[in-house]
Design an enzyme around this catalytic site. Structure first.
Site, mmCIF file in Angstrom:
data_model
loop_
_atom_site.group_PDB
_atom_site.id
_atom_site.type_symbol
_atom_site.label_atom_id
_atom_site.label_comp_id
_atom_site.label_asym_id
_atom_site.label_seq_id
_atom_site.Cartn_x
_atom_site.Cartn_y
_atom_site.Cartn_z
ATOM 1 N N ARG A 147 0.814 -1.214 0.000
ATOM 2 C CA ARG A 147 0.000 0.000 0.000
ATOM 3 C C ARG A 147 0.852 1.271 0.000
ATOM 4 N NH1 ARG A 147 -5.473 -1.627 2.039
ATOM 5 N NH2 ARG A 147 -6.036 0.535 2.256
ATOM 6 N N TYR A 150 0.809 4.273 -2.541
ATOM 7 C CA TYR A 150 -0.313 5.207 -2.373
ATOM 8 C C TYR A 150 -0.156 6.014 -1.086
ATOM 9 C CZ TYR A 150 -5.222 6.738 -2.161
ATOM 10 O OH TYR A 150 -6.386 7.482 -2.095
ATOM 11 N N LYS A 154 0.852 9.892 -1.079
ATOM 12 C CA LYS A 154 -0.009 10.959 -0.563
ATOM 13 C C LYS A 154 0.694 11.743 0.542
ATOM 14 C CE LYS A 154 -3.795 10.378 -3.012
ATOM 15 N NZ LYS A 154 -4.431 11.424 -3.807
ATOM 16 N N ASN A 179 -13.056 7.029 3.322
ATOM 17 C CA ASN A 179 -13.800 6.213 2.342
ATOM 18 C C ASN A 179 -15.122 6.828 1.892
ATOM 19 O OD1 ASN A 179 -12.062 4.525 4.134
ATOM 20 N ND2 ASN A 179 -12.600 2.955 2.645
ATOM 21 N N ARG A 191 -13.327 -1.282 -4.865
ATOM 22 C CA ARG A 191 -13.487 -0.891 -3.461
ATOM 23 C C ARG A 191 -14.728 -1.568 -2.869
ATOM 24 N NH1 ARG A 191 -11.994 5.424 -4.064
ATOM 25 N NH2 ARG A 191 -12.510 5.005 -6.237
ATOM 26 N N VAL A 193 -17.583 -0.859 -1.154
ATOM 27 C CA VAL A 193 -19.003 -0.540 -1.316
ATOM 28 C C VAL A 193 -19.468 -0.942 -2.718
ATOM 29 C CG1 VAL A 193 -20.739 1.278 -1.333
ATOM 30 C CG2 VAL A 193 -18.936 1.323 0.387
ATOM 31 N N GLN A 214 -12.720 -5.731 10.435
ATOM 32 C CA GLN A 214 -12.084 -4.417 10.206
ATOM 33 C C GLN A 214 -13.174 -3.391 9.957
ATOM 34 O OE1 GLN A 214 -12.164 -6.968 8.049
ATOM 35 N NE2 GLN A 214 -11.588 -6.430 5.973
ATOM 36 N N THR A 215 -12.921 -2.142 10.376
ATOM 37 C CA THR A 215 -13.958 -1.110 10.228
ATOM 38 C C THR A 215 -13.546 -0.037 9.218
ATOM 39 O OG1 THR A 215 -13.132 0.408 11.936
ATOM 40 C CG2 THR A 215 -14.585 -1.394 12.667
ATOM 41 N N ARG A 216 -14.568 0.570 8.637
ATOM 42 C CA ARG A 216 -14.403 1.768 7.809
ATOM 43 C C ARG A 216 -15.588 2.682 8.115
ATOM 44 N NH1 ARG A 216 -10.298 -0.609 7.235
ATOM 45 N NH2 ARG A 216 -9.071 -0.973 5.333
HETATM 46 P P1 NAD Z 1 -10.832 7.373 -9.252
HETATM 47 O O1 NAD Z 1 -9.870 6.277 -9.541
HETATM 48 O O2 NAD Z 1 -12.252 7.164 -9.663
HETATM 49 O O3 NAD Z 1 -10.354 8.750 -9.898
HETATM 50 C C1 NAD Z 1 -9.027 9.088 -10.104
HETATM 51 C C2 NAD Z 1 -8.932 9.781 -11.455
HETATM 52 O O4 NAD Z 1 -7.574 10.213 -11.659
HETATM 53 C C3 NAD Z 1 -9.288 8.866 -12.625
HETATM 54 O O5 NAD Z 1 -10.155 9.529 -13.505
HETATM 55 C C4 NAD Z 1 -7.932 8.579 -13.274
HETATM 56 O O6 NAD Z 1 -8.034 8.255 -14.627
HETATM 57 C C5 NAD Z 1 -7.194 9.872 -13.003
HETATM 58 N N1 NAD Z 1 -5.730 9.736 -13.041
HETATM 59 C C6 NAD Z 1 -4.963 8.792 -12.434
HETATM 60 N N2 NAD Z 1 -3.662 9.015 -12.707
HETATM 61 C C7 NAD Z 1 -3.609 10.131 -13.482
HETATM 62 C C8 NAD Z 1 -2.555 10.850 -14.086
HETATM 63 N N3 NAD Z 1 -1.271 10.479 -13.938
HETATM 64 N N4 NAD Z 1 -2.868 11.930 -14.823
HETATM 65 C C9 NAD Z 1 -4.151 12.340 -15.000
HETATM 66 N N5 NAD Z 1 -5.194 11.678 -14.449
HETATM 67 C C10 NAD Z 1 -4.924 10.587 -13.705
HETATM 68 O O7 NAD Z 1 -10.737 7.661 -7.684
HETATM 69 P P2 NAD Z 1 -11.551 8.686 -6.766
HETATM 70 O O8 NAD Z 1 -12.198 7.907 -5.693
HETATM 71 O O9 NAD Z 1 -12.368 9.587 -7.600
HETATM 72 O O10 NAD Z 1 -10.367 9.487 -6.103
HETATM 73 C C11 NAD Z 1 -10.052 10.831 -6.474
HETATM 74 C C12 NAD Z 1 -8.975 11.371 -5.555
HETATM 75 O O11 NAD Z 1 -9.451 11.375 -4.204
HETATM 76 C C13 NAD Z 1 -7.686 10.555 -5.557
HETATM 77 O O12 NAD Z 1 -6.603 11.423 -5.473
HETATM 78 C C14 NAD Z 1 -7.806 9.716 -4.310
HETATM 79 O O13 NAD Z 1 -6.553 9.372 -3.799
HETATM 80 C C15 NAD Z 1 -8.553 10.664 -3.379
HETATM 81 N N6 NAD Z 1 -9.266 9.912 -2.330
HETATM 82 C C16 NAD Z 1 -10.445 9.265 -2.609
HETATM 83 C C17 NAD Z 1 -11.092 8.559 -1.605
HETATM 84 C C18 NAD Z 1 -12.400 7.870 -1.826
HETATM 85 O O14 NAD Z 1 -12.896 7.227 -0.896
HETATM 86 N N7 NAD Z 1 -13.050 7.962 -2.970
HETATM 87 C C19 NAD Z 1 -10.520 8.483 -0.334
HETATM 88 C C20 NAD Z 1 -9.312 9.120 -0.101
HETATM 89 C C21 NAD Z 1 -8.700 9.858 -1.109
HETATM 90 N N1 UDP Z 2 -12.853 -5.355 1.256
HETATM 91 C C1 UDP Z 2 -13.580 -6.544 1.336
HETATM 92 N N2 UDP Z 2 -14.106 -7.044 0.186
HETATM 93 C C2 UDP Z 2 -13.991 -6.418 -1.012
HETATM 94 C C3 UDP Z 2 -13.257 -5.203 -1.089
HETATM 95 C C4 UDP Z 2 -12.693 -4.713 0.077
HETATM 96 O O1 UDP Z 2 -13.737 -7.142 2.406
HETATM 97 O O2 UDP Z 2 -14.524 -6.950 -2.008
HETATM 98 C C5 UDP Z 2 -12.317 -4.787 2.510
HETATM 99 C C6 UDP Z 2 -10.850 -4.393 2.460
HETATM 100 O O3 UDP Z 2 -10.018 -5.488 2.788
HETATM 101 C C7 UDP Z 2 -10.809 -3.294 3.506
HETATM 102 C C8 UDP Z 2 -12.189 -2.632 3.411
HETATM 103 O O4 UDP Z 2 -13.023 -3.602 2.780
HETATM 104 O O5 UDP Z 2 -10.673 -3.843 4.791
HETATM 105 C C9 UDP Z 2 -12.197 -1.346 2.614
HETATM 106 O O6 UDP Z 2 -11.571 -1.617 1.387
HETATM 107 P P1 UDP Z 2 -11.471 -0.554 0.202
HETATM 108 O O7 UDP Z 2 -10.642 -1.167 -0.870
HETATM 109 O O8 UDP Z 2 -12.835 -0.088 -0.144
HETATM 110 O O9 UDP Z 2 -10.746 0.718 0.825
HETATM 111 P P2 UDP Z 2 -9.473 0.914 1.784
HETATM 112 O O10 UDP Z 2 -8.931 -0.413 2.224
HETATM 113 O O11 UDP Z 2 -8.494 1.645 0.956
HETATM 114 O O12 UDP Z 2 -10.029 1.672 2.916
#
Ligand code: NAD
Ligand code: UDP
Length: 318
Positions: A147, A150, A154, A179, A191, A193, A214-216
């Site tokens: 992981r 990522y 970040k 999340n 992911r 959900v 595990q919780t989210r």
């Molecule tokens: P997503 O994968 O749907 O969107 C990411 C977008 O970035 C995609 O459209 C992808 O094509 C684009 N992308 C990736 N690499 C790129 C690059 N090098 N140049 C241009 N575009 C690029 O994911 P998301 O859930 O929409 O996440 C958006 C942002 O929010 C991310 O930075 C992610 O880390 C952050 N984030 C999201 C969550 C969440 O729960 N959704 C949680 C924490 C952080």
């Molecule tokens: N997870 C799961 N089944 C799935 C996808 C994810 O049990 O089909 C679990 C995963 O191991 C984690 C949690 O759900 O504990 C959240 O996973 P996700 O990939 O959505 O986000 P993140 O781990 O980055 O919070």
């Protein structure tokens, strides 16, 4: 992008992704000019197809690891794959996107004077030893695991943001997103959900990784976007980091039961191995967001799941 008296010129990197496309829609509804930049690594043109006819919207295929020069007033830097299977598919590219993406967008902010918001993550807290997680917590992150591309990507982006702020006085906003789920998530995103909903809709078994204890804490996308907008609207002295997420905390097993209860059908629950370094708990402390932004989530998990299920039902039926 044209300049008008009312609307700002807003760049959204990752604009064709899940959060990005929802944000673009909101910004257009608020009257802004929006340039969405994306390399379509995980996002798609389909996510923004309904915006393409809007004269205030532009979509540019561009990789943020390459510098970009456009006139802008605000930048939301969202480009980065967010789902573990996607960001682990090409981990070096993930690190490059995090670092060079942040660097290039900060240089653009420096050149234009734009305000810039970084989409950081609860992953900066790693497998947290403090629960719930306040912004003051420095986290517990493995720097060499699967992981790390990522999480550390970040973290270094946050470092760059604060160094640009200290060194060049750039107006920065760092948001740590917990999340988030909702419409325009890719059904194959991976992911939890989207996986559970899509599996249940297809009559497949729901895949719980590990024992499901595990919780989210799951935030509905509209709430998160509202938080983004409020944060961007704060004065330059408000840099964050600020947590945005829904403090309602659920085990993964509880989420699976909820989804099954809502969708019904023949799906069962199956257990698969827990991936390495999977955080055991996660819940945002949102005191800062409440205090500084007057923000808190409005959509609870039950309501949000109903909306997300309605969306995925249409996508899966196509
Ligand atoms: P997503 O994968 O749907 O969107 C990411 C977008 O970035 C995609 O459209 C992808 O094509 C684009 N992308 C990736 N690499 C790129 C690059 N090098 N140049 C241009 N575009 C690029 O994911 P998301 O859930 O929409 O996440 C958006 C942002 O929010 C991310 O930075 C992610 O880390 C952050 N984030 C999201 C969550 C969440 O729960 N959704 C949680 C924490 C952080
Ligand atoms: N997870 C799961 N089944 C799935 C996808 C994810 O049990 O089909 C679990 C995963 O191991 C984690 C949690 O759900 O504990 C959240 O996973 P996700 O990939 O959505 O986000 P993140 O781990 O980055 O919070």
């Amino acid at each position: 992008m044209p300049r008008t008296n009312d609307g700002a010129r807003v760049l959204v990197t990752g604009g064709a992704g899940f959060l990005g496309s929802n944000l673009c829609e909101r910004l257009l509804n608020d009257g802004h000019h929006v340039l969405a930049v994306d390399n379509f690594y995980t996002g798609s043109r389909e996510n923004v197809a309904h915006l393409l006819d809007n004269p205030r919207f532009e979509l540019l295929e561009h990789d943020v690891t390459v510098p970009l020069s456009v006139p802008v007033d605000q930048i939301f830097n969202l480009a980065c794959p967010a789902s573990p299977p996607h960001y682990q598919r090409d981990p070096i590219q993930t690190t490059k996107t995090s670092f060079f993406g942040a660097l290039n967008m900060l240089d653009l902010a420096k050149a234009t004077g734009a305000k810039i918001l970084q989409a950081s993550t609860s992953e900066v807290y790693g497998d947290p030893k403090v629960h719930p997680q306040p912004e003051e917590y420095w986290g517990n992150v493995n720097p060499i695991g699967i992981r790390s591309c990522y999480d550390e990507g970040k973290r270094i982006s946050e470092t760059l943001f604060f160094d640009y702020w200290r060194q060049y006085d750039i107006p920065i906003k760092v948001v740590r997103i917990f999340n988030t789920y909702g419409p325009q998530m890719d059904p194959e995103d991976g992911r939890v959900v989207s996986n559970f909903i899509v599996q249940a809709l297809r009559g497949q078994d729901l895949t719980i990784y590990g024992d499901g204890s595990q919780t989210r804490s799951f935030c509905y996308v509209d709430d998160l976007v509202e938080g983004f907008i409020r944060f961007m609207g704060t004065s330059d002295d408000v840099t964050g980091p600020i947590n945005l997420g829904n403090p309602g905390e659920f085990t993964v097993a509880e989420l699976a039961e909820k989804v099954l209860a809502k969708i019904g059908g023949t799906s069962k629950i199956v257990r698969l191995p827990l991936p390495a370094d999977d955080p055991k708990v996660r819940q945002p402390d949102i005191s800062k967001a409440r205090e500084v932004l007057g923000w808190e989530p409005k959509v609870d998990l039950d309501e949000g799941l109903d909306k997300a299920i309605a969306y995925f039902a249409k996508v899966v039926a196509r």
